[in-house]
Design an enzyme around this catalytic site. Structure first.
Site, PDB file in Angstrom:
ATOM      1  N   ALA A  54      -4.874  -2.888  -6.187  1.00  0.00           N
ATOM      2  CA  ALA A  54      -3.586  -3.065  -5.500  1.00  0.00           C
ATOM      3  C   ALA A  54      -3.045  -1.699  -5.074  1.00  0.00           C
ATOM      4  CB  ALA A  54      -2.596  -3.761  -6.427  1.00  0.00           C
ATOM      5  N   ASN A  55      -1.831  -1.659  -4.604  1.00  0.00           N
ATOM      6  CA  ASN A  55      -1.192  -0.373  -4.272  1.00  0.00           C
ATOM      7  C   ASN A  55       0.266  -0.432  -4.719  1.00  0.00           C
ATOM      8  OD1 ASN A  55       0.509  -1.355  -1.956  1.00  0.00           O
ATOM      9  ND2 ASN A  55      -1.533  -1.934  -1.246  1.00  0.00           N
ATOM     10  N   ARG A  56       1.007   0.628  -4.446  1.00  0.00           N
ATOM     11  CA  ARG A  56       2.347   0.759  -5.023  1.00  0.00           C
ATOM     12  C   ARG A  56       3.467   0.180  -4.166  1.00  0.00           C
ATOM     13  NH1 ARG A  56       1.646   4.268  -9.242  1.00  0.00           N
ATOM     14  NH2 ARG A  56      -0.163   5.623  -9.076  1.00  0.00           N
ATOM     15  N   ALA A  67       1.588  -3.282   2.891  1.00  0.00           N
ATOM     16  CA  ALA A  67       0.521  -2.319   2.609  1.00  0.00           C
ATOM     17  C   ALA A  67      -0.715  -3.148   2.265  1.00  0.00           C
ATOM     18  CB  ALA A  67       0.920  -1.413   1.465  1.00  0.00           C
TER      19      ALA A  67
END
Ligand code: PMT
Length: 404
Positions: free
Chosen positions: A209-211, A275
């Site tokens: 995943a990402n932030r 994102a």
């Protein structure tokens, strides 16, 4: 700006109530008609006389006043306004609003109204962060109540500082003006917004995943909805509450986000703020990958995800009239974003510097962005993600007006 607009201002009992006198003056200066309700505790901080003198109207205080009710019943009082503003909104009045308690004139009007409501909270920092208050705020926002502030700074209690100060009268005024400026500009339009991260599974319990928090994308969906657009928000996993009145489709993976976006078409405008993971695990494991002493670390083989922005921007078919992408860059931000806009064939790109050295953008409450179109570039100074969203929504409305 506010000529002919009718504001019902509800002043609750907080030390910041004095700031409302300035707010009334500013609203009147701009042509608004201001009627005021002063709660019992509000009247401990400002006098009905000063409120009446500044608003040039009778001040309403009592639910059971025979004269007031025969003059203008509380139902009419709340419905004849174009907008209700609660300032200062104390923890007490917020709790009553959240739970549907109507035990005085102010809370009865708030329950009886069919008009939009804004609240400007003000309280001690500890009260503000108390779970009960935070739950109430979330509940109210999920019903579409618009929040202004609170600000950070010194508290009324000597030596205490934190979040909980009433927004300044000019800040409240700007929000009220924006509210009317925004209203109905995108009526009849359908907009599609993507927000948040995507989760790409490795096995049933792990993922890449990402932030991204979804704060920016959700704020954009909220701003566009407030301008009257029918809004579809396709959101990856996010702690942000679903924006009121917006059709929210929850997804996890990039492929699911892509499918949801396709099924939401046709749209007049698409804004891709999510994102999205560029890659996924080619073959996620069916069971949890075991770790034991003999196992080597697993090799993850990646496959490319669909590029949603590029697909939506493809000429022909159901291409939205305006496609806006975001670019998260850490160096040569503007140059990289320009190239991204051309490569993905979107109309505009909003570039943000996500490097920590510049304050970042992932998960933060504010953002500094550059709007890049085919023929102009504009840098917006760091401001709240809500302001960025409002500004972008205004640019979108202006563009659609010019194109029609
Ligand atoms: O969610 P927040 O915490 O509020 O943070 C906001 C944000 C930083 C995530 C947001 O402002 C932002 O920059 N979003 C885009 C992040 C990103 O993935 O940028 P990118 O440069 O990798 O992608 C460029 C564009 O292509 C983006 O519009 C993205 O949505 C889109 N994309 C990317 C890959 C892919 N497979 N499909 C896409 O649609």
């Amino acid at each position: 700006m506010l000529n002919g607009k009718r504001i019902l201002l509800i002043i609750a009992g907080g030390i910041a109530a004095y700031k409302c006198l300035e707010l009334i003056r500013r609203l009147k200066e701009r042509g608004a008609t201001v009627r005021c309700i002063l709660t019992k505790s509000g009247a401990e901080f400002v006098t009905p006389l000063s409120v009446a003198a500044l608003s040039e109207h009778k001040v309403y205080q009592d639910l059971f006043s025979l004269t007031d009710e025969s003059e203008i019943g509380h139902i009419r009082l709340s419905r004849e306004a174009d907008l209700l503003v609660v300032a200062p909104a104390t923890a007490n009045i917020l709790a009553k609003m959240a739970h549907g308690i109507a035990d005085d004139l102010a809370t009865t009007c708030l329950m009886a109204t069919d008009k939009p409501v804004m609240m400007a909270p003000a309280m001690n920092g500890r009260m503000w962060s108390h779970e009960a208050n935070q739950e109430n705020i979330q509940r109210l926002e999920s019903r579409g109540i618009i929040r202004i502030g609170p600000n950070t700074g010194e508290m009324a209690e000597r030596g205490e500082a934190g979040v909980g100060r009433l927004a300044e009268p000019m800040e409240i005024l700007v929000e009220i003006e924006n509210f009317f400026r925004f209203a109905n500009r995108l009526n009849g339009k359908h907009v599609l917004v993507t927000s948040g991260p995507t989760y790409e599974p490795i096995d049933p319990v792990r993922f890449i995943a990402n932030r991204s928090s979804g704060k920016q994308g959700h704020a954009i969906a909220r701003a566009l909805h407030r301008m009257g657009a029918a809004t579809t928000l396709v959101s990856g996993p996010s702690a942000e509450p679903d924006p009121f009145g917006v059709n929210v489709i929850h997804v996890e993976t990039a492929q699911q986000m892509f499918d949801a976006c396709k099924s939401a078409l046709p749209a007049d405008v698409a804004v891709c703020a999510a994102a999205v993971a560029d890659w996924r695990i080619k073959q996620p494991a069916a069971g949890k990958i075991k770790k034991n002493a003999k196992n080597k670390p697993p090799q993850l083989v990646l496959a490319e995800n669909p590029d949603i922005l590029a697909q939506l921007s493809k000429p022909g078919g159901q291409r939205p009239l305006l496609v806006v992408g975001f670019a998260a860059e850490t160096e040569n931000v503007i140059e990289q974003a320009r190239m991204k806009r051309e490569r993905k064939q979107c109309d505009w790109i909003v570039a943000n510097d996500v490097s920590e050295a510049n304050g970042g953008a992932f998960g933060t409450d504010d953002n500094a962005v550059h709007l890049i179109t085919a023929d102009h570039e504009d840098s917006w100074p760091r401001s709240s993600k809500v302001s960025v969203a409002n500004k972008l929504a205004l640019c979108i409305a202006d563009h659609l007006d010019a194109a029609s």
